[in-house]
Design an enzyme around this catalytic site. Structure first.
Site, short mmCIF file in Angstrom:
data_model
loop_
_atom_site.label_atom_id
_atom_site.label_comp_id
_atom_site.label_asym_id
_atom_site.label_seq_id
_atom_site.Cartn_x
_atom_site.Cartn_y
_atom_site.Cartn_z
N LYS A 133 0.86 -1.19 0.00
CA LYS A 133 0.00 0.00 0.00
C LYS A 133 0.90 1.24 0.00
O LYS A 133 1.91 1.27 0.71
CB LYS A 133 -0.89 -0.05 1.25
CG LYS A 133 -1.88 1.09 1.40
CD LYS A 133 -2.77 0.84 2.62
CE LYS A 133 -3.81 1.93 2.78
NZ LYS A 133 -4.73 1.66 3.92
N SER A 137 -9.84 -0.47 7.23
CA SER A 137 -9.24 -0.33 5.90
C SER A 137 -8.57 -1.58 5.35
O SER A 137 -8.20 -1.61 4.18
CB SER A 137 -8.23 0.82 5.90
OG SER A 137 -8.89 2.05 6.00
N SER A 164 -9.40 1.75 3.18
CA SER A 164 -8.55 2.49 2.27
C SER A 164 -7.54 1.64 1.52
O SER A 164 -6.89 2.14 0.59
CB SER A 164 -7.80 3.57 3.04
OG SER A 164 -6.95 2.99 4.02
#
Lengths: 463, 117
Positions: free
Chosen positions: A78, A177, A153
């Site tokens: 990420k 997330s 996210s």
């Protein structure tokens, strides 16, 4: 294109010299390139580095010096995980040219384990905004239907893993997330116990709620990835200094005799899930009963209390972090992130203290409720992924989140797939354990997952 | 392709450590001009498409909210102020949920640990 192996399968084949890490990496890179224009999972593809790392893994394979089960496995991070010499943007214009000089601790650990890093993955801006269409890169899209939302996210990780662009990836979870994208993209994703995995070198959102963790196709793969990222790190003030257990040791122990609690009011009353999600949860509970577990309902405070406590802490801490830029570069943020975080500027010190006092009361409540149960069950998401254009900006405030309660308590929680809805998109369930009981959590999740055939189906666009 | 809107130009350009998978914002142009050798690959969304929903009406007036914004020192436009004020009711509800009576001695979840590491 070749079938997409799980990490466990690939590891077995690599150990047996039946699978080339270079060929595996090339297949993932080919998928990443083919799907990029549809799914936007990657912000940056580090092809050259990936092939170099894959060749090194292959050399170790041939020499019989493999570093373990993750050696030669294609992964990605990420884009809030710092990567030395490689751009780390948080999917934001504000960090568009940010090139860290050091790897995040988790990036180091996975690298030492021999993983092959393919690049940096899309995220909601600074791990909170989104889906946003006003950032330098588009939002990631759901591989099961690109018109639909991935959740966030860790949106790029969800999209990339579900579509086989990588076999696993990192996420972060401040209010859901990791578990949100796992739920909507049909993956396994675990938010470990607060303090189990280092957050050093990961761009923070909320110091007391941030967790790092993995997403993968299966529970077993999550356990393998977590094994390589857990452990004490003196550079993370929240890091727990305790031995790391073997997360795969109990996977095949079944659930006979285990006690499963169900926070039924969370998903039947506090935020009612879709009928298909409810059926998936009830079918899973029936499966557990049939396999010898004892299942009973438990009652907690309204989920909105947990959500309010978590959101207020999150937005206050995030505001404190971002205040200098919010005051000087407000319009350089995307609308979703800046408007949500701006709310943190209106929270009084007394309200923040009230929230962290409430947090302790809720932690004590959950501890008492779980005293005589082993694992708690809730939903991960309301239902199938909505259209990406139909996600309200204030969605994170309007309905209490299923995932936030366990950021508030710091409990380990995993989302796994319970099938597919009428729209062909994944359904999910959330399992929660006591702090640092990840081996048991994996055991219970793996037992259900391997008793069903949901893992045999991949998104149509990768077949 | 359905779901992909015209107006932004996808570029690939060498950046630190790899190949950029970014989207240049054609309206602002700040990205595309920086990567003059970039090869357009496809198009994607051009404008914010944020569904606003129907937040809970706030109890405080716009004038009272103006005071909060001024105290915070945020440079909000009138439209931004209005937008965030509309959502403030949701925050008020949350604040009410955490400001319930607790015993005076109830400690917060986080306490100071003197053995700082």
């Amino acid at each position: 294109m070749a079938a997409i192996p799980t990490i466990a399968d690939a590891a077995r084949q690599i150990a047996g010299k039946q699978l080339s890490p270079v060929e595996l990496t090339q297949a993932c890179l080919a998928r990443a390139k083919a799907l990029d224009s549809t799914l936007h999972a990657f912000l940056l593809l580090t092809e050259e580095r990936a092939l170099t790392e894959a060749k090194a893994a292959e050399a170790r394979m041939m020499a019989g010096t493999l570093r373990g089960k993750l050696d030669g496995i294609p992964i990605a991070h990420k884009d809030i995980y710092n990567t030395a010499g490689i751009r780390t943007t948080a999917h934001s214009k504000l960090l568009e040219h940010n090139v860290p000089t050091e790897d995040a601790r988790v990036v180091q650990l996975w690298s030492e384990a021999g993983t092959v890093m393919l690049g940096k993955l899309a995220t909601h801006e600074f791990a909170m905004g989104g889906p946003s269409f006003d950032l330098p890169w588009p939002p990631a899209r759901n591989p099961w239907n690109p018109e639909h939302f991935t959740a966030g996210s860790s949106s790029g990780t969800g999209a990339a893993v579900a579509s086989g662009q990588v076999l696993g990836g990192t996420g972060s979870d401040t209010g859901g997330s990791i578990r949100g994208p796992a739920a909507l993209c049909g993956l396994a994703g675990i938010k470990p116990t607060y303090g189990l995995c280092s957050r050093a070198g990961v761009l923070p959102l909320s110091y007391t709620l941030d967790h790092t963790g993995p997403l993968a196709w299966t529970v077993e793969d999550c356990a393998l990835l977590l094994q390589a990222m857990a452990g004490h790190d003196p550079n993370d003030p929240a890091s727990a200094n305790r031995p790391t257990p073997d997360f795969t040791a109990n996977l095949n122990n079944g659930v006979k005799g285990l006690r499963i609690g169900v926070a039924r009011h969370f998903f039947e009353a506090d935020n009612r899930v879709s009928d298909t999600t409810l059926k998936g949860i009830n079918d899973a509970l029936a499966q557990y009963r049939a396999m010898g577990a004892e299942v009973r309902d438990v009652t907690l405070s309204p989920m909105a209390d947990y959500h309010a406590c978590g959101f207020l802490i999150l937005v206050a801490e995030a505001y404190a972090l971002h205040e200098p830029w919010l005051k000087s570069r407000f319009n350089d943020y995307g609308e979703s992130f800046r408007d949500r975080i701006a709310l943190g500027g209106f929270i009084r010190a007394a309200d923040y203290v009230a929230a962290i006092r409430k947090r302790r009361a809720l932690c004590l409540e959950l501890k008492a409720a779980m005293a005589d149960i082993d694992v708690l069950v809730s939903a991960s998401a309301v239902g199938e992924a909505p259209l990406i254009t139909e996600v309200p900006k204030w969605a994170t405030l309007e309905k209490p989140s299923f995932t936030m309660p366990f950021n508030v308590t710091g409990s380990p929680a995993i989302s796994i797939c319970t099938g597919y809805g009428a729209g062909g998109l994944p359904l999910s369930i959330q399992l929660i354990a006591k702090p640092f009981a990840e081996p048991l959590l994996f055991q219970v999740a793996h037992t259900y997952e391997t008793a069903t055939d949901w893992r045999s189906r991949r998104p149509a666009l990768v077949n | 392709m359905s779901g992909i809107h015209p107006g932004r130009v996808k570029t690939r350009a060498a950046v630190a450590g790899g190949i950029d998978c970014g989207i240049a914002n054609a309206i602002q142009g700040w990205y595309a001009t920086r990567h003059a050798t970039a090869v357009p690959v496809h198009t994607a969304s051009t404008k914010p498409n944020i569904k606003r929903g129907t937040p809970m009406p706030p109890k405080i007036s716009p004038a009272e909210f103006d005071v909060l914004v001024a105290q915070a020192g945020l440079p909000l436009s009138a439209a931004q102020k209005h937008e965030i004020h509309q959502a403030y009711g949701l925050l008020e509800d949350m604040l009410a949920r955490v400001n319930t009576p607790m015993p005076r001695e109830a400690e917060p979840a986080l306490i100071f640990v003197p053995e700082v590491h």
